[in-house]
Design a protein around this motif. Structure first.
Motif, PDB file in Angstrom:
ATOM      1  N   GLY A 259      -2.539   2.869  -0.829  1.00 39.54           N
ATOM      2  CA  GLY A 259      -2.218   1.937  -1.915  1.00 39.54           C
ATOM      3  C   GLY A 259      -3.125   0.725  -1.914  1.00 39.54           C
ATOM      4  N   ALA A 260      -3.403   0.202  -0.719  1.00 30.96           N
ATOM      5  CA  ALA A 260      -4.270  -0.980  -0.612  1.00 30.96           C
ATOM      6  C   ALA A 260      -5.695  -0.656  -1.060  1.00 30.96           C
ATOM      7  CB  ALA A 260      -4.268  -1.488   0.830  1.00 30.96           C
ATOM      8  N   ILE A 261      -6.163   0.558  -0.720  1.00 29.83           N
ATOM      9  CA  ILE A 261      -7.529   0.950  -1.102  1.00 29.83           C
ATOM     10  C   ILE A 261      -7.623   1.101  -2.619  1.00 29.83           C
ATOM     11  CG2 ILE A 261      -9.255   2.796  -0.956  1.00 29.83           C
ATOM     12  CD1 ILE A 261      -8.167   3.312   1.940  1.00 29.83           C
ATOM     13  N   LEU A 262      -6.634   1.760  -3.239  1.00 36.31           N
ATOM     14  CA  LEU A 262      -6.666   1.948  -4.694  1.00 36.31           C
ATOM     15  C   LEU A 262      -6.574   0.609  -5.425  1.00 36.31           C
ATOM     16  CD1 LEU A 262      -4.472   5.164  -5.060  1.00 36.31           C
ATOM     17  CD2 LEU A 262      -6.926   4.974  -5.435  1.00 36.31           C
ATOM     18  N   ALA A 263      -5.752  -0.313  -4.891  1.00 37.40           N
ATOM     19  CA  ALA A 263      -5.654  -1.647  -5.506  1.00 37.40           C
ATOM     20  C   ALA A 263      -6.991  -2.377  -5.398  1.00 37.40           C
ATOM     21  CB  ALA A 263      -4.554  -2.451  -4.813  1.00 37.40           C
TER      22      ALA A 263
END
Length: 494
Positions: A259-263
């Motif tokens: 999730g952090a990477i996609l954000a």
């Protein structure tokens, strides 16, 4: 599965006319009603398409098949069950959207349709979604899927379309994954690729624009990459975001890490467009006399500055363009800046644009240019009202529209998927286009945009082989690989 612009729409309309002729012949010859158990006569066909192209379908059916009785089932004024059956039984074609089909699934599955036809069939590429399940539930004598991109990212999408047209033909999802997808996507197994081609070929009509047998004599499509430096503000914010992400990577794992990477991907892509997308600043209010201070906006983004210069140049040559962006904030900013700087109307179509407004925009943009000083008799438009620049969100305007009045296409930000980008380009590069089409892809130097562009070239191969995920593969990279992908190359900082 013909390439975009090669006439899938008109082929389907021809087929619907052929079915109507067959029905008329059967009635004239006094064929018994029992024949209707195997013939498509007696039931209307159902066409399901994205909302953004409902108007396009209405126009094309009216133009090529005025003898067909078309019923639009869409919006707040659509008929409920009591009235629907009577109206639909008098129609040759019922036209609806994917969203409406899912909402009205119980109503629509009461009919046995002569044919259920999916336009932009990649909309059911995820078999588990509600709208995908809905369209699969509609009984039909014939099933037809139209798409220029039977595979956008992975082979499971091809399975999903085939499971709609011939349920069970390619086996279960797991069986297909084990038998074909793993071997082809991961190992590039030539034998399995050939086996799958043999299975899908009998059901797929596919032509490409460059096939020698087609001889369309289309003008050329010239694709070029426009590389742009970041401003100092963009570079500082870029570094800050990357450092923050890499720091968090040490602590996160599993779904939180993904999730952090996609954000972070979204933030960095927006930052390459304009810092205001990241800082969430509102567009400045126009000053006295309704004049927007565009210079303050332009100097913060080299992309915006370059786009403005290129659009000015093509407008001086009296040429017209499409500009694709995936961010609503960017679309609004582009519209405000270009209208102010060019002193002419600029259209902007996104997912929230009502259907009637979309139709009007397309009609205005496609209208022949008016001679100086003359008004259009029907609409009252003056030459100064003629829009020559059309900004579109990739999701709302990237499929189904015919915008051949433009001969320049700008991809202001990249949708890291060659199939989707090519579909968008083909709004202008299609039958009816009489000029060479110039495609400009903007890439911010030294950023992940440049690095991922290099990867895009190899990703195109999968789609070409058989007729791998979207951004998901990036979330699987190691922290070191992520650092290499994201970190700004210092030599390109503005």
């Amino acid at each position: 599965a013909d390439d975009m612009g090669l006439g899938k729409t008109v082929q389907l309309i021809s087929y619907l006319l052929h079915m109507k002729e067959q029905e008329a012949e059967a009635e004239a010859s006094g064929a018994p009603v029992a024949r209707r158990q195997t013939e498509p006569a007696g039931w209307p066909s159902l066409i399901i398409c994205p909302t953004s192209v409902l108007g396009n379908w209405q126009k094309e059916l009216q133009r090529f098949a005025p003898s067909l009785n078309v019923m639009l089932h869409y919006g707040s004024r659509r008929l409920d069950a009591g009235y629907f059956y009577g109206a639909a039984s008098q129609a040759d074609v019922v036209l609806t959207s994917y969203a409406t089909a899912a909402l009205d699934q119980e109503l629509l599955k009461q009919f046995t349709w002569a044919a259920v036809c999916l336009d932009e069939a990649q909309n059911i590429k995820n078999a588990g979604t509600k709208q995908s399940a809905a369209v699969r539930s509609f009984p039909a004598l014939h099933r037809i899927a139209l798409t220029g991109t039977p595979i956008e990212n992975r082979l499971s999408e091809l399975w999903s379309i085939y499971d709609f047209i011939t349920p069970g033909y390619l086996g279960t999802p797991k069986g297909f994954q084990d038998r074909f997808a793993n071997a082809i996507e991961k190992e590039r197994n030539a034998e399995k690729t050939a086996d799958l081609q043999r299975l899908v070929k009998p059901f797929m009509l596919r032509r490409k624009k460059k096939d020698p047998a087609i001889q369309l004599d289309l003008p050329d499509k010239n694709e070029m990459k426009t590389y742009i430096n970041l401003t100092a503000e963009q570079a500082a914010l870029y570094d800050q975001n990357v450092n923050s992400l890499l720091e968090r990577m040490q602590k996160l794992e599993g779904i939180e890490r993904k999730g952090a990477i996609l954000a972070a991907l979204t933030s960095l892509k927006q930052l390459c467009d304009h810092p205001m997308l990241l800082t969430k600043e509102a567009l400045p209010e126009p000053e006295a006399g309704g004049v927007l201070n565009t210079s303050a906006l332009i100097e913060r983004s080299a992309k915006l500055e370059r786009l403005l210069a290129m659009v000015r140049e093509l407008r001086e040559e009296n040429e017209r363009c499409l500009i694709f962006t995936q961010y609503v904030g960017m679309g609004k900013m582009l519209q405000a800046v270009l209208q102010q700087e060019l002193q002419e109307p600029v259209l902007y179509l996104n997912g929230s644009t009502p259907k009637s407004t979309r139709d009007r925009m397309i009609e205005r943009f496609q209208a022949p240019a008016l001679p100086a000083g003359e008004a259009d008799a029907a609409s009252g438009y003056q030459p100064s009202d003629q829009p020559n620049v059309f900004i579109l969100s990739l999701k709302a305007g990237g499929v189904g529209l015919n915008l051949t009045a433009a001969n320049h296409v700008f991809h202001f930000d990249r949708w890291w998927n060659p199939a989707v980008e090519n579909q968008a380009t083909d709004r202008a590069y299609r039958m009816g286009q009489t000029r060479d089409v110039q495609v400009h892809k903007f890439i911010s130097l030294g950023t992940l945009e440049e690095k991922i562009d290099e990867m895009l070239e190899s990703k195109q191969q999968l789609s070409d082989d058989v007729i791998s995920g979207s951004e998901g593969w990036i979330t699987e990279l190691s922290t070191d690989a992520l650092k290499d992908l994201f970190t700004l190359r210092r030599e390109w900082v503005g």
